[in-house]
Design an enzyme around this catalytic site. Structure first.
Site, short mmCIF file in Angstrom:
data_model
loop_
_atom_site.label_atom_id
_atom_site.label_comp_id
_atom_site.label_asym_id
_atom_site.label_seq_id
_atom_site.Cartn_x
_atom_site.Cartn_y
_atom_site.Cartn_z
N ASP A 192 0.86 -1.17 0.00
CA ASP A 192 0.00 0.00 0.00
C ASP A 192 0.90 1.23 0.00
OD1 ASP A 192 -1.88 1.98 0.51
OD2 ASP A 192 -2.08 1.48 2.64
N GLU A 224 -1.00 10.76 0.53
CA GLU A 224 -2.27 10.05 0.68
C GLU A 224 -2.46 9.50 2.08
OE1 GLU A 224 -5.23 6.81 0.68
OE2 GLU A 224 -3.10 6.71 1.22
N GLU A 225 -1.40 9.01 2.70
CA GLU A 225 -1.53 8.37 4.00
C GLU A 225 -1.97 9.33 5.10
OE1 GLU A 225 -1.75 5.40 4.56
OE2 GLU A 225 -0.60 4.25 3.11
N ASP A 245 -5.55 1.60 -5.49
CA ASP A 245 -4.96 1.43 -4.17
C ASP A 245 -5.18 -0.01 -3.75
OD1 ASP A 245 -3.83 1.99 -1.65
OD2 ASP A 245 -4.73 3.98 -1.61
N HIS A 325 -1.69 -2.38 6.22
CA HIS A 325 -1.01 -1.51 7.19
C HIS A 325 -0.22 -2.29 8.23
CE1 HIS A 325 -3.02 2.67 6.55
NE2 HIS A 325 -2.61 2.12 5.42
#
Length: 357
Positions: A192, A224-225, A245, A325
């Site tokens: 990711d 983006e995170e 994504d 994640h």
């Protein structure tokens, strides 16, 4: 006669780029090395990308007809910053991006100093040894206050750590540990969303050999995170935006490590129904088993673009990724399926069009 090496297959090229990207630290806000790597790959393909003032990277492949579709993905990853130097010389961290502290316990890190050094260390908790703390270790709730970086340096005080050149605000990157297994699985942190960026480069390489029906733009973002990656930088003449994504795999989800997924809704609400149906049609034409899913604890570059006022339909697709994640895993099947869906969609020559039932 001198023999030349055969050109890599699309999958070989994508995997090569992906592993090199994964080995390049790029926590959100500290993405320059990864952006430079992507830009160098594009230059090698004969494309000169454009850098936005915000640090994103964009490029286009002209189409043979009308219409303009943009694909957005991000190269920034989870990471941390030095919040404080503790009296014993270890580091207190502030998280960059949304992850549980338990998922980074025991991970090797690099601390990136202002002088350009990269100092190694490991994320540990304050009661790491079971032989010292016994049951207290098992009962410890993993949260910011009890997690620290043990530096691989002879330092036992805050002043000694400061003398190494480490300071508050320095970026900390987690070791991605990429592995490609004989069975075709890819294991790493930060699939990711480096998997999507590698797919973009592979698709670009394919489109240069067979131009698409519509002009195709790729937009690689760097924030983006933390929620605002594609809030700027999407070309105003974009007819539709497809965010690419990871598709989160887990209990109650249909997403799979072996498939590409269409996410029809996430924490920002539903995505565009008509564009989603056009992607479903492209998947059928390509003979793909497209998974359909919803993610209640998820947002994408598409979400950021819409919230910033983007006036275009938005959809979200991506390869299935397990343990999102954390130490993630996907399969080459999912990478190939994602690339195939993108190619099928841009070669259809559709612009707008009626919704399918």
């Amino acid at each position: 006669m001198t023999r030349t090496a055969a050109a890599p297959t699309p999958l070989e090229y994508t995997l090569d780029v992906l592993v090199r990207l994964l080995e390049t630290p790029s926590p959100t806000g500290f993405t320059e090395q990864a952006v430079v790597l992507v830009a160098a790959e594009l230059e090698a393909l004969g494309i000169t990308p454009v850098r936005t003032r915000k640090g994103a990277l964009t490029w286009e492949v002209p189409g043979t007809g009308e219409g303009h579709v943009t694909f957005s993905g991000h190269v920034d990853t989870l990471g941390a910053m030095v919040k404080a130097i503790k009296p014993g010389g270890r580091l207190l961290l502030a998280a960059l991006g949304g992850y549980d502290w338990a998922t980074v316990e025991g991970e090797d890190v690099l601390v990136h100093t202002q002088e350009g050094r990269a100092i190694t260390g490991t994320v540990v908790n304050v009661r790491q040894s079971t032989h010292v703390h016994g049951a207290a270790l098992r009962e410890l709730r993993r949260e910011q206050s009890v997690m620290e970086v043990r530096l691989d340096q002879d330092t036992r005080s805050a002043s000694e750590t400061l003398n190494l050149g480490i300071g508050v605000g320095d970026f900390v990157s987690f070791d991605a540990r990429p592995r490609v297994t004989p069975a075709g699985y890819i294991k790493a942190r930060h699939l990711d969303n480096k998997a999507a960026v590698a797919v973009f480069l592979g698709v670009t390489r394919e489109l240069l050999g067979a131009p698409p029906a519509r002009t195709v733009a790729f937009h690689v973002t760097t924030y983006e995170e933390v929620g605002h990656g594609a809030a700027t930088g999407i070309a105003p003449h974009t007819d539709e935006l497809v965010a690419v994504d990871m598709a989160a795999v887990g209990e109650g989800q249909t997403s799979s490590e072996h498939h590409v997924t269409l996410c029809v809704a996430d924490s920002g609400g539903p995505y565009d129904h008509a564009l989603g149906n056009r992607l479903r049609a492209a998947a059928r034409r390509a003979g793909l088993e497209l998974r359909i899913d919803l993610y209640p604890y998820y947002a994408s570059d598409g979400t950021a673009a819409w919230r910033a006022g983007g006036d275009y339909p938005v959809a979200l697709i991506g390869p299935g990724v397990d343990a999102s994640h954390a130490y993630e895993r996907t399969h080459t099947d999912a990478l190939e399926a994602t690339a195939t869906l993108i190619l099928a969609h841009v070669r259809a020559g559709e612009r707008g069009g009626a919704q399918e039932a």
